[in-house]
Design a protein around this motif. Structure first.
Motif, mmCIF file in Angstrom:
data_model
loop_
_atom_site.group_PDB
_atom_site.id
_atom_site.type_symbol
_atom_site.label_atom_id
_atom_site.label_comp_id
_atom_site.label_asym_id
_atom_site.label_seq_id
_atom_site.Cartn_x
_atom_site.Cartn_y
_atom_site.Cartn_z
ATOM 1 N N MET A 1 -14.647 -0.377 -2.976
ATOM 2 C CA MET A 1 -13.288 -0.338 -3.551
ATOM 3 C C MET A 1 -12.437 -1.463 -2.949
ATOM 4 N N ILE A 2 -11.857 -2.247 -3.799
ATOM 5 C CA ILE A 2 -11.087 -3.391 -3.297
ATOM 6 C C ILE A 2 -9.671 -2.957 -2.923
ATOM 7 N N SER A 3 -9.189 -3.494 -1.814
ATOM 8 C CA SER A 3 -7.808 -3.154 -1.456
ATOM 9 C C SER A 3 -7.067 -4.434 -1.058
ATOM 10 N N LEU A 4 -5.764 -4.357 -1.090
ATOM 11 C CA LEU A 4 -4.954 -5.510 -0.725
ATOM 12 C C LEU A 4 -4.524 -5.379 0.730
ATOM 13 N N THR A 5 -4.595 -6.492 1.452
ATOM 14 C CA THR A 5 -4.151 -6.473 2.842
ATOM 15 C C THR A 5 -2.628 -6.666 2.872
ATOM 16 N N GLU A 6 -2.088 -6.474 4.050
ATOM 17 C CA GLU A 6 -0.629 -6.693 4.211
ATOM 18 C C GLU A 6 -0.270 -8.133 3.868
ATOM 19 N N LYS A 7 -1.185 -9.034 4.274
ATOM 20 C CA LYS A 7 -0.962 -10.460 4.005
ATOM 21 C C LYS A 7 -1.003 -10.730 2.495
ATOM 22 N N ASP A 8 -1.956 -10.075 1.805
ATOM 23 C CA ASP A 8 -2.026 -10.216 0.336
ATOM 24 C C ASP A 8 -0.696 -9.796 -0.293
ATOM 25 N N MET A 9 -0.167 -8.670 0.201
ATOM 26 C CA MET A 9 1.076 -8.128 -0.373
ATOM 27 C C MET A 9 2.216 -9.132 -0.231
ATOM 28 N N LEU A 10 2.197 -9.857 0.879
ATOM 29 C CA LEU A 10 3.237 -10.871 1.093
ATOM 30 C C LEU A 10 2.975 -12.117 0.261
ATOM 31 N N ARG A 11 1.725 -12.582 0.312
ATOM 32 C CA ARG A 11 1.374 -13.822 -0.376
ATOM 33 C C ARG A 11 1.634 -13.718 -1.879
ATOM 34 N N TYR A 12 1.303 -12.572 -2.449
ATOM 35 C CA TYR A 12 1.387 -12.439 -3.908
ATOM 36 C C TYR A 12 2.608 -11.636 -4.363
ATOM 37 N N LYS A 13 3.551 -11.434 -3.448
ATOM 38 C CA LYS A 13 4.703 -10.574 -3.746
ATOM 39 C C LYS A 13 5.418 -10.961 -5.043
ATOM 40 N N ARG A 14 5.622 -12.259 -5.229
ATOM 41 C CA ARG A 14 6.426 -12.690 -6.371
ATOM 42 C C ARG A 14 5.749 -12.426 -7.713
ATOM 43 N N GLN A 15 4.419 -12.258 -7.704
ATOM 44 C CA GLN A 15 3.760 -11.890 -8.974
ATOM 45 C C GLN A 15 3.539 -10.377 -9.066
ATOM 46 N N ILE A 16 3.275 -9.746 -7.918
ATOM 47 C CA ILE A 16 3.130 -8.272 -7.908
ATOM 48 C C ILE A 16 4.420 -7.630 -8.423
ATOM 49 N N ASP A 17 5.544 -8.277 -8.139
ATOM 50 C CA ASP A 17 6.848 -7.740 -8.544
ATOM 51 C C ASP A 17 7.118 -7.829 -10.049
ATOM 52 N N ILE A 18 6.280 -8.543 -10.798
ATOM 53 C CA ILE A 18 6.504 -8.643 -12.249
ATOM 54 C C ILE A 18 6.297 -7.250 -12.859
ATOM 55 N N PRO A 19 7.274 -6.784 -13.638
ATOM 56 C CA PRO A 19 7.107 -5.457 -14.241
ATOM 57 C C PRO A 19 5.807 -5.379 -15.047
ATOM 58 N N GLY A 20 5.036 -4.346 -14.817
ATOM 59 C CA GLY A 20 3.778 -4.166 -15.537
ATOM 60 C C GLY A 20 2.593 -4.880 -14.888
#
Ligand SMILES: [Zn+2]
Length: 244
Positions: A1-20
């Motif tokens: 199962m793939i998971s996101l690291t804390e660093k991933d959450m920061l690095r990709y924040k601006r796209q993760i935040d896109i609604p949907g």
């Protein structure tokens, strides 16, 4: 199962935040395996944005060495890279951009005998080559291995892009039945960048399920006058490549 690291959450924040989009889409990108054929003008844009977006596994295939005449458009390379392997230099540059993804470079001239092995594990193939002889090899392999092919091409100030999904859309041979006579095209680097980023966006949309893809549609962009057109493409029932 793939998971996101804390660093991933920061690095990709601006796209993760896109609604949907969110964490779910980001995980899909992390799981994705993409092969990019050609690390030239189109490839420079495609690879930069796929690596930046967090595609988890990227393979680059290119047999060339960097030449001075590449540098008007191939922004992965610097002046000091001339005569060095594009595949190796591209891996190096992209690893500096994003050390958290897998990136492999293969120095090989694509042909019908080696393409199957080169595509091992690929879930998407991006066409960033500069000639139709190789494009037809990619088209056949994508059809045979049932993987989507993201096509892009440029001439001067004009560019084109479409997304081919085997069994679902027309193939490249349906669209361009014979090799165009001229094979070395003059090109503005920024136009290669425009088309390459369109291809990268299509790849991201494909893996995340966002929006609608350029299926059976050829986007033709004339950047001299900013005219664009979506041309309908139909499958040729007699196409020797995608006959089914
Ligand atoms: Zn076809």
């Amino acid at each position: 199962m793939i998971s996101l690291t804390e660093k991933d959450m920061l690095r990709y924040k601006r796209q993760i935040d896109i609604p949907g989009f969110g964490i779910r889409a980001q995980k899909r990108l992390k799981r994705a395996q993409v092969t990019v054929a050609g690390a030239g003008g189109l490839g420079s844009a495609v690879l930069t944005y796929l690596a930046a977006a967090g595609i988890g596994n990227i393979t680059i295939i290119d047999s060339d060495k960097v030449e001075l005449s590449n540098l008007n458009r191939q922004t992965l390379y610097q002046n000091k890279d001339t005569n060095k392997s594009k595949a190796q230099r591209a891996v190096n540059t992209l690893k500096q951009l994003n050390p958290d993804i897998e990136i492999h470079g293969i120095e090989a001239q694509i042909n019908k005998d080696n393409i199957e092995g080169l595509l091992k594990g690929a879930k998407a193939l991006v066409d960033c080559v500069d000639n139709f002889h190789t494009r037809y090899v990619l088209n056949n392999a994508a059809l045979k291995q049932d993987i989507p092919l993201f096509h892009g091409a440029c001439y001067g100030f004009e560019g084109r892009a479409t997304t081919i999904v085997p069994k679902k859309t027309a193939c490249l041979r349906c669209m361009v039945p014979v090799t165009p006579r001229k094979e070395v095209y003059p090109i503005i680097g920024s136009v290669a960048g425009t088309i390459g980023t369109i291809q990268a966006t299509e790849v991201i949309k494909y893996f995340t399920g966002a929006g609608s893809l350029l299926l059976n549609k050829l986007l033709v962009l004339d950047s001299l006058f900013w005219r664009s057109e979506l041309v309908d493409i139909e499958r040729n029932p007699g196409c020797p490549d995608c006959r089914r």
